[in-house]
Design a protein around this motif. Structure first.
Motif, PDB file in Angstrom:
ATOM      1  N   LEU A 134      54.519  30.595  38.359  1.00  0.00           N
ATOM      2  CA  LEU A 134      53.154  30.145  38.650  1.00  0.00           C
ATOM      3  C   LEU A 134      52.166  31.298  38.552  1.00  0.00           C
ATOM      4  O   LEU A 134      52.525  32.454  38.773  1.00  0.00           O
ATOM      5  N   SER A 135      50.911  30.971  38.273  1.00  0.00           N
ATOM      6  CA  SER A 135      49.870  32.001  38.265  1.00  0.00           C
ATOM      7  C   SER A 135      49.498  32.323  39.707  1.00  0.00           C
ATOM      8  O   SER A 135      49.838  31.578  40.630  1.00  0.00           O
ATOM      9  N   GLY A 136      48.773  33.435  39.890  1.00  0.00           N
ATOM     10  CA  GLY A 136      48.341  33.824  41.225  1.00  0.00           C
ATOM     11  C   GLY A 136      47.556  32.703  41.908  1.00  0.00           C
ATOM     12  O   GLY A 136      47.755  32.396  43.081  1.00  0.00           O
ATOM     13  N   GLY A 137      46.670  32.065  41.142  1.00  0.00           N
ATOM     14  CA  GLY A 137      45.844  30.988  41.703  1.00  0.00           C
ATOM     15  C   GLY A 137      46.696  29.787  42.085  1.00  0.00           C
ATOM     16  O   GLY A 137      46.484  29.179  43.134  1.00  0.00           O
ATOM     17  N   GLN A 138      47.667  29.452  41.242  1.00  0.00           N
ATOM     18  CA  GLN A 138      48.537  28.303  41.555  1.00  0.00           C
ATOM     19  C   GLN A 138      49.360  28.587  42.807  1.00  0.00           C
ATOM     20  O   GLN A 138      49.516  27.733  43.674  1.00  0.00           O
ATOM     21  N   GLU A 167      36.925  34.277  39.177  1.00  0.00           N
ATOM     22  CA  GLU A 167      36.853  32.829  39.018  1.00  0.00           C
ATOM     23  C   GLU A 167      37.876  32.101  39.868  1.00  0.00           C
ATOM     24  O   GLU A 167      37.568  31.112  40.531  1.00  0.00           O
ATOM     25  N   ALA A 168      39.105  32.633  39.883  1.00  0.00           N
ATOM     26  CA  ALA A 168      40.157  32.001  40.679  1.00  0.00           C
ATOM     27  C   ALA A 168      39.756  32.032  42.158  1.00  0.00           C
ATOM     28  O   ALA A 168      39.979  31.066  42.897  1.00  0.00           O
ATOM     29  N   ALA A 169      39.130  33.136  42.598  1.00  0.00           N
ATOM     30  CA  ALA A 169      38.715  33.245  43.995  1.00  0.00           C
ATOM     31  C   ALA A 169      37.640  32.200  44.304  1.00  0.00           C
ATOM     32  O   ALA A 169      37.659  31.556  45.363  1.00  0.00           O
ATOM     33  N   MET A 170      36.723  31.992  43.354  1.00  0.00           N
ATOM     34  CA  MET A 170      35.667  30.998  43.580  1.00  0.00           C
ATOM     35  C   MET A 170      36.268  29.605  43.728  1.00  0.00           C
ATOM     36  O   MET A 170      35.906  28.849  44.643  1.00  0.00           O
ATOM     37  N   TYR A 410      50.546  35.135  32.393  1.00  0.00           N
ATOM     38  CA  TYR A 410      49.170  34.722  32.681  1.00  0.00           C
ATOM     39  C   TYR A 410      48.191  35.856  32.415  1.00  0.00           C
ATOM     40  O   TYR A 410      48.545  37.033  32.511  1.00  0.00           O
ATOM     41  N   ALA A 411      46.961  35.456  32.131  1.00  0.00           N
ATOM     42  CA  ALA A 411      45.887  36.434  31.971  1.00  0.00           C
ATOM     43  C   ALA A 411      45.856  37.317  33.211  1.00  0.00           C
ATOM     44  O   ALA A 411      46.008  36.831  34.327  1.00  0.00           O
ATOM     45  N   GLY A 581      40.986  44.093  33.138  1.00  0.00           N
ATOM     46  CA  GLY A 581      41.236  42.705  33.514  1.00  0.00           C
ATOM     47  C   GLY A 581      42.513  42.521  34.311  1.00  0.00           C
ATOM     48  O   GLY A 581      43.045  41.421  34.395  1.00  0.00           O
ATOM     49  N   HIS A 582      43.019  43.602  34.901  1.00  0.00           N
ATOM     50  CA  HIS A 582      44.227  43.513  35.723  1.00  0.00           C
ATOM     51  C   HIS A 582      44.029  42.551  36.886  1.00  0.00           C
ATOM     52  O   HIS A 582      42.998  42.587  37.546  1.00  0.00           O
ATOM     53  N   ARG A 583      45.045  41.749  37.148  1.00  0.00           N
ATOM     54  CA  ARG A 583      44.979  40.845  38.293  1.00  0.00           C
ATOM     55  C   ARG A 583      45.036  41.646  39.597  1.00  0.00           C
ATOM     56  O   ARG A 583      44.328  41.380  40.548  1.00  0.00           O
ATOM     57  N   ASP A 584      45.909  42.652  39.647  1.00  0.00           N
ATOM     58  CA  ASP A 584      46.046  43.450  40.872  1.00  0.00           C
ATOM     59  C   ASP A 584      45.437  44.810  40.614  1.00  0.00           C
ATOM     60  O   ASP A 584      46.003  45.597  39.869  1.00  0.00           O
ATOM     61  N   VAL A 585      44.286  45.065  41.225  1.00  0.00           N
ATOM     62  CA  VAL A 585      43.658  46.358  40.938  1.00  0.00           C
ATOM     63  C   VAL A 585      44.085  47.422  41.946  1.00  0.00           C
ATOM     64  O   VAL A 585      44.015  48.602  41.662  1.00  0.00           O
TER      65      VAL A 585
END
Ligand SMILES: Nc1nc2c(c(=O)[nH]1)N[C@H]1C(S)=C(S)[C@@H](COP(=O)(O)OP(=O)(O)OC[C@H]3O[C@@H](n4cnc5c(N)ncnc54)[C@H](O)[C@@H]3O)O[C@H]1N2
Ligand code: MOO
Length: 665
Positions: A134-138, A167-170, A410-411, A581-585
């Motif tokens: 799953l993606s982080g958002g999912q 965007e996922a946070a929003m 995932y992106a 564009g890293h998911r985890d900065v």
């Protein structure tokens, strides 16, 4: 469903001592610098932390007081944190069903409730996916559903969106708000984000050193924040936001230090990701390895592609081995890469190699070790099979690893060796990625000489360029340019303009102090979008940062080598990762036990280089003298990471737990 909290928890440095209530159906936000006690309060309500005085009461039931400590699972309190902590061995549906069973439903009712949740969240198609797929958002959505399916009376939300992209946070924020309202669940939200607080909370409570220093509706507190921390958080809201505060400079050059997190989130909010590029997998290794995906990727075909042999041996009809030992006719050979699909009749088999497609008529493989050649060796027309094999034995089934169309990556995820090779195996021929930002390093300082040069009194070897280039390389970014510049304001500004127009980021060290020779700070005064700040950390207080008119982001770090390295870790690295564009900065923090004691930095977060000792627990000890961290380049050489000691603590004692960042595996 009112929650009443009156608690006291002693901690190193200061006690957490608060009293507040969360009325039924409402959401309370808590804000404060890290180490101010927010997590202690959340953990005390959840039951992970005991209280020494006071009482926590939920709808009239006592959860904890000085004598009683109701265990977490009997509290009807849900917890949603930054890490969704899903059960890795359960699929999405079962993770949610677990929550529903904790809420009192029988197995079948819990499964039905979990299906309803998935349908409402539009996630039916991932019902059977495990968290890893799953993606982080999912994952966060599943964690939210699992928490709410348990029907908690109150949900504790601790920085749950910090690891999601904007965007996922929003999306998550909107969903949490909707679901809290729909299920009439009260909540407490801990966040450093003004956006989270505005979107989710009715009331806001501001903490400092374990005490409540301000309380009111979010609008009231944001309109007149009682401390700099909240003031700075509010300043991150877009200018057109209806909430306005009395003007006061947030980043001034004076003695007006700002919190680490505030400085970092302001910088992160200025990051513009580098443009994505589509790169061919064939021949593209150098660009792709370590790059960050700018697209989600699904498998183009099943993995494995066909049913194939897991062993070198013979593809057989399993029924023929029922009377083993049995002699079988070898009618040919299927090596790896062969497309041959021979017909097999009873009593026939083919020689097969690992990875070669299984003939459609065969249903098992007998390993070479379990056969004897009728004549000599492997090259014979008859083979004696010595074992019985069941159908399916040693066959790797098409799609057993990944089905066609199954999500693979995932992106926001980095193309590690494992991920890149997996995507190539699953049929990706090109990938949309963000490669490394281009970074330049600018060095100033009249006392600096090339390492190895003879030194006269007052001169030292120039080492920060090695330090910065090395830290960039260790973050996956090769420094393209290192420029040394004379200590002259105009010459420095000219270099900044040139480098700023040709790079995504410019790092410099030195010359940001208040002195007359501190040319970097003075050169940057010409840049309207760059500000000089003092950050509440030690070392690394004075910095200038922002965006150059020429285009690049600039990070002017202090010249003291350890101050520069610390600033790189805390501010530069996260921004460069965000550009990619890293998911985890942020580097994840770990807990370690202090092997020895040391003095901390009162009023600032101390970031002290440490070495680690391995044992049952991770232990750490300072690599440098705690009183003089910033210039201790020698001791820093042995450092394997940093300990982060909160601002409120003046002394770390042997045996204390501290938060650490680990740079060396
Ligand atoms: N009056 C005050 N003095 C200082 C303050 C202050 O608030 N008031 N802050 C101190 C703090 S904290 C820091 S950190 C430093 C920041 O200074 P600069 O960024 O201006 O750094 P420099 O003065 O240029 O250099 C500091 C130190 O580091 C050595 N250095 C610099 N560049 C290199 C390099 N490329 N390789 C090796 N070593 C380097 C330099 O020789 C100095 O020893 O200011 C304090 N002072
Ligand atoms: O902040 Mo300075 O970096 O203490 O040495």
């Amino acid at each position: 469903m009112t929650l009443k909290v009156n608690l006291q928890v002693p901690r190193t440095g200061f006690d957490v001592d608060v009293e507040f209530a969360v009325p039924a159906g409402s959401t309370l936000a808590m804000m404060g610098p890290s180490g101010s006690g927010k997590s202690t309060i959340v953990h005390a309500i959840a039951g992970i932390q005991k209280i020494t005085r006071g009482r926590i009461e939920l709808s009239g039931t006592v959860l904890a007081d000085a004598k009683l400590h109701r265990p977490p699972h009997l509290r009807e309190v849900g917890l949603l944190g930054q890490d969704p902590h899903l059960f890795p061995h359960l699929d999405a549906l079962k993770n949610i069903a677990f929550g529903a069973r904790a809420g009192g439903l029988e197995k079948s009712a819990a499964t039905a409730a979990a299906s309803e949740w998935l349908a409402r969240l539009g996630l039916e198609e991932i019902a059977s996916h495990r968290p890893e797929a799953l993606s982080g958002g999912q994952r966060q959505r599943i964690a939210l559903a699992r928490a709410l399916a348990a029907k908690p009376k109150i949900l504790l939300i601790d920085e749950p969106f910090a690891s999601l992209d904007v965007e996922a946070a929003m999306d998550m924020r909107a969903l949490v708000r909707e679901e809290l309202a729909r299920t009439a669940t009260s909540a407490i939200v801990v966040s450093h984000s003004a956006a989270d607080t505005l979107a989710l909370a009715d009331d806001l409570l501001v903490l400092e050193r374990g005490q409540i220093i301000q309380q009111g509706t979010v609008a009231e507190v944001f309109a007149a924040p009682a401390n700099r921390f909240v003031r700075a958080v509010v300043a991150t809201l877009p200018a057109q936001h209806p909430i306005s505060i009395q003007e006061e400079p947030i980043m001034s050059t004076g003695n007006d230090p700002i919190e680490l997190e505030v400085h970092r989130s302001r910088l992160l909010s200025q990051v513009v990701p580098v443009a994505p590029q589509r790169i061919a997998v064939a021949g593209g290794f150098t660009a792709l390895h370590g790059a960050v995906l700018a697209q989600d990727v699904a498998s183009a075909h099943p993995l494995p592609l066909w049913d194939n042999s897991a062993m070198d041996g013979y593809a057989v009809r399993s029924a023929d081995t029922a009377t083993a030992p049995a002699a079988l006719d070898v009618i040919g050979e299927v090596p790896a890469g062969s497309g041959w699909n021979p017909m097999l009749e009873a009593g026939q088999c083919v020689k097969i190699m690992t990875g070669a497609p299984i003939p459609s008529d065969a249903d098992a493989v007998v390993r070479i070790e379990d056969t004897s050649a009728a004549v000599d060796g492997w090259d014979v027309k008859t083979v004696q099979v010595n074992v019985q094999v069941p159908a399916g034995k040693d066959i790797r089934r098409s799609g057993e690893d990944k089905n066609a169309g199954e999500p693979m990556a995932y992106a926001g995820e980095e193309l590690t060796a494992a991920r890149l090779s997996a995507l190539a195996a699953a049929g990706s021929s090109t990938l949309q990625v963000r490669t490394m930002p281009k970074v330049a390093v600018l060095i100033t300082g009249a006392e600096l000489r090339t390492p190895g040069q003879a030194l006269t009194r007052g001169q030292i070897p120039e080492t920060n360029s090695l330090l910065m280039a090395g830290l960039l390389a260790e973050s996956g970014i090769q420094a393209t340019t290192v420029v040394h510049c004379v200590d002259d304001i105009e010459a420095v500004h000219e270099q900044l303009v040139i480098l700023g127009a040709t790079h995504d980021a410019v790092l410099s060290t030195g010359g940001v102090g208040p002195g007359a020779y501190d040319v970097m700070r003075q050169a940057l005064e010409a840049e309207p979008q760059v500000q000089a700040v003092r950050v509440k950390i030690r070392p690394g207080q004075p910095q200038c940062a922002g965006r150059l008119a020429a285009g690049a982001m600039v990070f002017a770090l202090p010249g003291n080598p350890v101050s520069a390295a610390v600033s790189f870790e805390l501010f530069v690295r996260p921004c460069l990762r965000a550009m990619q564009g890293h998911r985890d900065v942020l580097r994840p923090t770990l807990r370690a036990v202090a092997a020895v004691g040391w003095r901390a930095a009162a009023g600032r977060v101390q970031v002290i280089p440490v070495v680690f000792e391995h044992g049952e627990q991770l232990r750490c000890a300072p690599a440098v003298q705690a009183q003089s961290i910033s210039h201790s380049v020698g001791g820093f050489g042995a450092a394997q990471g940093y300990a982060l000691v909160p601002a409120g603590i003046t002394q770390v004692n042997p045996g204390d737990e501290v938060e650490v960042l680990r740079m060396v595996p």
